[in-house]
Design a protein around this motif. Sequence first.
Motif, PDB file in Angstrom:
ATOM      1  N   LEU A  13       0.409 -16.531  44.032  1.00 23.56           N
ATOM      2  CA  LEU A  13       0.310 -15.087  43.915  1.00 23.56           C
ATOM      3  C   LEU A  13       0.591 -14.657  42.482  1.00 23.56           C
ATOM      4  O   LEU A  13       1.423 -15.248  41.795  1.00 23.56           O
ATOM      5  N   VAL A  14      -0.101 -13.613  42.045  1.00 19.84           N
ATOM      6  CA  VAL A  14       0.144 -13.053  40.719  1.00 19.84           C
ATOM      7  C   VAL A  14       1.229 -11.996  40.848  1.00 19.84           C
ATOM      8  O   VAL A  14       1.122 -11.068  41.655  1.00 19.84           O
ATOM      9  N   LYS A  15       2.307 -12.153  40.067  1.00 22.10           N
ATOM     10  CA  LYS A  15       3.446 -11.250  40.121  1.00 22.10           C
ATOM     11  C   LYS A  15       3.640 -10.605  38.751  1.00 22.10           C
ATOM     12  O   LYS A  15       3.362 -11.213  37.720  1.00 22.10           O
ATOM     13  N   ARG A  16       4.184  -9.400  38.759  1.00 24.98           N
ATOM     14  CA  ARG A  16       4.494  -8.763  37.479  1.00 24.98           C
ATOM     15  C   ARG A  16       5.759  -9.389  36.896  1.00 24.98           C
ATOM     16  O   ARG A  16       6.651  -9.829  37.614  1.00 24.98           O
ATOM     17  N   MET A  17       5.812  -9.407  35.576  1.00 25.65           N
ATOM     18  CA  MET A  17       6.999  -9.889  34.873  1.00 25.65           C
ATOM     19  C   MET A  17       8.144  -8.903  35.105  1.00 25.65           C
ATOM     20  O   MET A  17       7.911  -7.710  35.324  1.00 25.65           O
ATOM     21  N   PRO A  18       9.396  -9.386  35.093  1.00 29.39           N
ATOM     22  CA  PRO A  18      10.526  -8.479  35.313  1.00 29.39           C
ATOM     23  C   PRO A  18      10.502  -7.280  34.373  1.00 29.39           C
ATOM     24  O   PRO A  18      10.273  -7.413  33.168  1.00 29.39           O
ATOM     25  N   LEU A  19      10.699  -6.099  34.960  1.00 29.03           N
ATOM     26  CA  LEU A  19      10.844  -4.841  34.221  1.00 29.03           C
ATOM     27  C   LEU A  19       9.605  -4.445  33.437  1.00 29.03           C
ATOM     28  O   LEU A  19       9.680  -3.677  32.481  1.00 29.03           O
ATOM     29  N   THR A  20       8.425  -4.941  33.844  1.00 29.16           N
ATOM     30  CA  THR A  20       7.185  -4.544  33.179  1.00 29.16           C
ATOM     31  C   THR A  20       6.347  -3.616  34.060  1.00 29.16           C
ATOM     32  O   THR A  20       5.232  -3.273  33.689  1.00 29.16           O
ATOM     33  N   GLY A  21       6.884  -3.225  35.222  1.00 30.69           N
ATOM     34  CA  GLY A  21       6.102  -2.420  36.149  1.00 30.69           C
ATOM     35  C   GLY A  21       5.588  -1.130  35.544  1.00 30.69           C
ATOM     36  O   GLY A  21       4.462  -0.711  35.804  1.00 30.69           O
ATOM     37  N   ARG A  22       6.402  -0.498  34.701  1.00 30.36           N
ATOM     38  CA  ARG A  22       5.970   0.778  34.125  1.00 30.36           C
ATOM     39  C   ARG A  22       4.991   0.593  32.977  1.00 30.36           C
ATOM     40  O   ARG A  22       4.462   1.571  32.458  1.00 30.36           O
ATOM     41  N   ASP A  23       4.748  -0.674  32.545  1.00 32.79           N
ATOM     42  CA  ASP A  23       3.749  -0.938  31.515  1.00 32.79           C
ATOM     43  C   ASP A  23       2.329  -0.910  32.068  1.00 32.79           C
ATOM     44  O   ASP A  23       1.367  -0.815  31.316  1.00 32.79           O
ATOM     45  N   HIS A  24       2.204  -1.010  33.407  1.00 32.90           N
ATOM     46  CA  HIS A  24       0.890  -0.994  34.048  1.00 32.90           C
ATOM     47  C   HIS A  24       0.393   0.441  34.204  1.00 32.90           C
ATOM     48  O   HIS A  24       1.176   1.400  34.174  1.00 32.90           O
TER      49      HIS A  24
ATOM     50  N   TYR B 202      12.768   2.288  35.723  1.00 29.42           N
ATOM     51  CA  TYR B 202      14.015   1.769  36.276  1.00 29.42           C
ATOM     52  C   TYR B 202      15.184   2.707  36.039  1.00 29.42           C
ATOM     53  O   TYR B 202      16.246   2.555  36.650  1.00 29.42           O
ATOM     54  N   GLU B 203      15.025   3.731  35.168  1.00 28.08           N
ATOM     55  CA  GLU B 203      16.102   4.694  34.947  1.00 28.08           C
ATOM     56  C   GLU B 203      16.394   5.536  36.191  1.00 28.08           C
ATOM     57  O   GLU B 203      17.443   6.180  36.280  1.00 28.08           O
ATOM     58  N   LEU B 204      15.482   5.551  37.173  1.00 24.50           N
ATOM     59  CA  LEU B 204      15.684   6.347  38.376  1.00 24.50           C
ATOM     60  C   LEU B 204      16.626   5.682  39.366  1.00 24.50           C
ATOM     61  O   LEU B 204      17.017   6.290  40.365  1.00 24.50           O
ATOM     62  N   SER B 205      16.979   4.413  39.133  1.00 22.72           N
ATOM     63  CA  SER B 205      17.886   3.693  40.024  1.00 22.72           C
ATOM     64  C   SER B 205      19.091   3.213  39.231  1.00 22.72           C
ATOM     65  O   SER B 205      19.237   3.493  38.039  1.00 22.72           O
TER      66      SER B 205
END
Length: 396
Positions: free
Chosen positions: A53-64, A75-78
């Motif tokens: 499976l293709v997974k996102r790198m840690p803490l890069t979700g908002r780069d997409h 991640y500032e929301l948590s």
Amino acid sequence: MRQFLIGEQALDEGTPELPSQLERAYALKLRPLCLCKDPPVPMYIARLDGQYLVKRMPLTGRDHDAGCPSFEPPYELSGLGPLIGSAIQIDAASGSSLLKLDFSLSKRGSRASAAQPSQPTESVRNETKKLSLRAVLHYLWDTGELTEWTALWTGKRGWGRVRASLINAASQMNVRGELLSNILFVPEAFYAEDKDGIAARRAAALSGAQASGPGPRKLMLAIAEVKEFAAARDGQKILARHLPFPFMVEASAWRRLNAKYETELELWRSGDDLHLIMIATFGISGAGIAAVEEIALMVVNENWIPFESVQEQRLLEKLSGWRRKSVKGLRFNLPRGQPIASVTLPGERPGPVAMYIVPAGASEDYEAALAELIEARPEMIPWIWRVAEGDMPRLP
């Protein structure tokens, strides 16, 4: 549908040849690139349950791109926000993270010292410098993407998938000079037809926790689902699912555990479809007894999504039937008196939604902190349920 660049080849997520290309890329240690943005966003390949499976790198979700399935709210929301760059340090090249812990992974003496639970959630000592035991559990759950849900996954997430996700996440983390996966024990789901193989693998995995003579000895981390608690001659036994032996907890530690996790225990006992997750540091004595040193608890619903109140449980129930993705926010080190986004809906239009639940009796300081949180992320559309004002508002 996502599109990936693997080497020189661009492939859609639904392309029939993608699985074979992922297996090849995994063997060659190639890093896929998500083409949702220009320049593309680096990702990695994980092997889970025999699938690649293709997974996102840690803490890069908002780069997409916000429309990409790999997009993740800020991640500032948590409770993750205050930890980045201090307790959690990310290597941009490899995507691995270095974790700083506020609990010990070694023990002196021949018996459990106090089975002291991790730092109380009401305290903020070392809040931005080190990870509590509960925060490590939250980070593994978050990095393993076990906080995410869509109705398309109904019936497809059991303990086997949870375990694989946790171990894969731990393989991307380093603690005190070694991979977290090397000291993390997560029991396999038990199958009678493979009981001998499971027993052999379990013995090998637990070898690092065995007492090996005088002097300080290493402890391991265990993550397991609690089956039940039972009285012991001096303290309590924690019986975990898929394990033939109990974890022993001293009487004084048991009293502290009940006091600190009263809410989690009450929620867990309220529904037969709920799960109670423990994370503990432990060692195994020369007599073969597994003794807990520190422990933290977390309650999750039938889809293995964490929650901390009846209101959050109700919100998750409402969202469980949605085909669009929801992401549960976690506290990590933050106390209950500080607001976080309970759930985010990254795929909503005209923009992603952050859902906040304000408990009854919330202070003026709580409301001020919530206002600051909302103001700091104007791209997120706020949805607020003030419990004191009545029932859940209409969902977006």
